[in-house]
Design a protein around this motif. Structure first.
Motif, short mmCIF file in Angstrom:
data_model
loop_
_atom_site.label_atom_id
_atom_site.label_comp_id
_atom_site.label_asym_id
_atom_site.label_seq_id
_atom_site.Cartn_x
_atom_site.Cartn_y
_atom_site.Cartn_z
N SER A 35 0.84 -1.19 0.00
CA SER A 35 0.00 0.00 0.00
C SER A 35 0.88 1.25 0.00
N TRP A 61 4.13 2.30 -2.57
CA TRP A 61 4.33 3.61 -3.19
C TRP A 61 5.72 4.13 -2.86
N ALA A 86 -0.31 1.95 -3.14
CA ALA A 86 -1.10 3.17 -3.27
C ALA A 86 -0.41 4.09 -4.28
N LEU A 136 -7.98 -0.77 -2.86
CA LEU A 136 -7.46 -0.37 -4.18
C LEU A 136 -7.72 -1.52 -5.14
N ASN A 181 -7.33 0.44 -9.70
CA ASN A 181 -5.99 0.94 -9.41
C ASN A 181 -4.90 0.07 -10.02
N HIS A 188 -6.33 -6.41 0.83
CA HIS A 188 -5.41 -5.30 0.60
C HIS A 188 -4.09 -5.43 1.37
#
Length: 258
Positions: free
Chosen positions: A80, A84, A104, A208, A213, A234
């Motif tokens: 997540s 990123w 993310a 997501l 996504n 997730h």
């Protein structure tokens, strides 16, 4: 640390801490010197001195930690928010490889605060903030653990009561959650790749979704290896630590690709 083992740095998701990896890290230790970091502004991490905090602030802090550890480059794995961060650290030349688990940062411009996933996370944060006194008793129930974690895991009851309670305490101790959930930052396109990158998306991701996504991620980093992880939500470290470990080890080259 064993000098014969390459370093592997683990990066957690929003409101969590290095403890998010406690069931996965031992499965990686035979192949890597494993270091799990706690992000800036999160419980146990470096305090955030600038508010609102940004994802870039967290990445800067993680890069300083790599410097302190003496890692010019390391294998990186993150979930997540941590995924990123791993992608952006790779962009800065700090990664030997990246395994980003449902990362993310892949959303359309201006939509960060409007996604259903952000609303679910805000709901979970609000509920946890309202019930601290009930949590020690409530988390003893597998049904409560499953319900409390339903937005981020398929089998939340898999966590031990003490683990679930620590996760709640991590959430309560994260002072930058509202800052980060309101950010309009995102991951820009990346081509060519600075290192091998695996985007490993949870098939049952309710925060997501892979068809939203995950699709954007494939468009922005088209040369990355894309994989869908079956049967997990997730935060796949909760549902299937062994699958997560295998996925990470395949991305670092420690074991063959499936």
């Amino acid at each position: 640390m064993n000098p014969d083992k390459p370093p592997l740095v683990l990066l957690h998701g929003i409101t969590m801490s290095a403890k998010a990896w406690q069931d996965v890290a031992p499965l990686l230790a035979a192949h890597h010197n494993v270091v799990a970091l706690t992000a800036l502004g999160h419980r146990g991490g470096v305090p955030a001195t600038r508010r609102p905090a940004t994802v870039s602030d967290l990445i800067d802090d993680a890069e300083r930690t790599l410097d302190d550890l003496g890692f010019e480059r390391a294998h990186l794995a993150g979930n997540s928010l941590g995924g990123w961060m791993a992608v952006e650290l790779a962009r800065r030349g700090r990664a030997q490889s990246v395994c980003a688990l449902s990362p993310a940062g892949f959303w359309e411009a201006g939509a960060a605060g409007q996604t259903a996933g952000v609303k679910k996370l805000r709901r979970m944060i609000t509920l946890t903030r309202l019930t601290p006194r009930l949590q020690p008793l409530a988390m003893r129930s597998p049904i409560v653990r499953r319900l409390a974690l339903r937005d981020i895991a398929v089998r939340g009851e898999r966590l031990l009561p003490a683990q679930a309670l620590e996760a709640a305490r991590d959430l309560l101790g994260c002072v930058v959650a509202d800052d980060l959930l309101g950010t309009h930052e995102q991951i820009a396109p990346m081509d060519p790749l600075p290192c091998p990158i695996t985007l490993a998306w949870s098939a049952l991701d309710a925060i997501l979704p892979v068809d939203v996504n995950g699709r954007i991620a494939r468009e922005r980093i088209p040369q990355a290896r894309f994989e869908i992880l079956p049967g997990v939500g997730h935060v796949p470290m909760i549902d299937n630590p062994a699958l997560v470990a295998q996925t990470i080890l395949a991305s670092t080259g420690a074991i063959p690709l499936r």
